[in-house]
Design a protein around this motif. Structure first.
Motif: not given
Length: 222
Positions: A63-78, A109-118
């Protein structure tokens, strides 16, 4: 295409509710599966969308949907499978109210080595844009993608994922958890029980939340 294992498993859990939930409830407490919501965080948020869209065939209806910071991938091509984001407003065929709660620091970004999480284009903004009314979007401005987790997470991997992989806020995580919890309860009470007082109060005065809310949008059904 076969659905990913997490989508299939989520569907099985939903079907378990029909027979497995009631025996575990306290005496005189009766489950009401006529008002069932599905929710998830991060990739689990996308999984919740997939289940609601019917990628996992379930006996129960939502009856309802809640997305909490949903993420579909690391980029639009992935984008992870299945590819549900089309880049088209209102393209998600969801016949239910939807709330999407995002984190203000998730795209950073958290740092220069990792991508953003969302990352932008794959996060709550895109999910909300592709929802049909009634739908709501809230952004917990000063917190990050992992800040709704416990203050301390078990194990080395748990600590790395919670503390290092994503850009985190500097405030107490309790404020993030309380804010998300309040938003979810207020939204579901409004949509499922027609109790709008709390939800309307938050929309009218976001300062009621334990921490800063930005970019609040609610689009009612026409």
């Amino acid at each position: 295409m076969l659905e990913p294992s997490e989508v299939k498993c989520a569907g099985k859990v939903a079907d378990w509710l029909a027979e497995g939930l009631q025996p575990l409830l306290p005496e005189k407490v009766e489950a009401n599966l006529e008002k069932l919501a599905v929710s998830g965080h991060s990739k689990g948020g996308k999984t919740a969308f997939c289940v609601a869209l019917g990628y996992s065939k379930t006996k129960v209806k939502f009856s309802a949907l809640v997305g909490i910071d949903p993420v579909a991938g690391i980029s639009k091509c992935c984008e992870t499978n299945p590819h549900i984001l089309k880049g088209v407003p209102g393209s998600l065929n969801l016949n239910m109210p939807v709330a999407v709660i995002g984190s203000g620091l998730g795209p950073k970004k958290s740092n220069c080595c990792t991508p953003p999480c969302a990352p932008d284009g794959m996060n709550h903004k895109e999910f909300f844009k592709e929802c049909k009314p009634p739908c709501a979007n809230f952004v917990v401005a000063r917190y990050g993608h992992m800040d709704m987790l416990d203050d301390e997470t078990a194990g080395v991997i748990g600590k790395l994922l919670s503390k290092c992989a994503c850009k985190n806020g500097s405030g107490p995580r309790d404020l993030m958890r309380r804010t998300i919890g309040g938003l979810v309860v207020a939204f579901l009470r409004a949509q499922l029980n027609d109790h709008w007082k709390d939800f309307d109060a938050i929309l009218g005065n976001p300062n009621l939340a334990p921490t800063q809310l930005d970019n609040m949008v609610y689009i009612p059904s026409s």
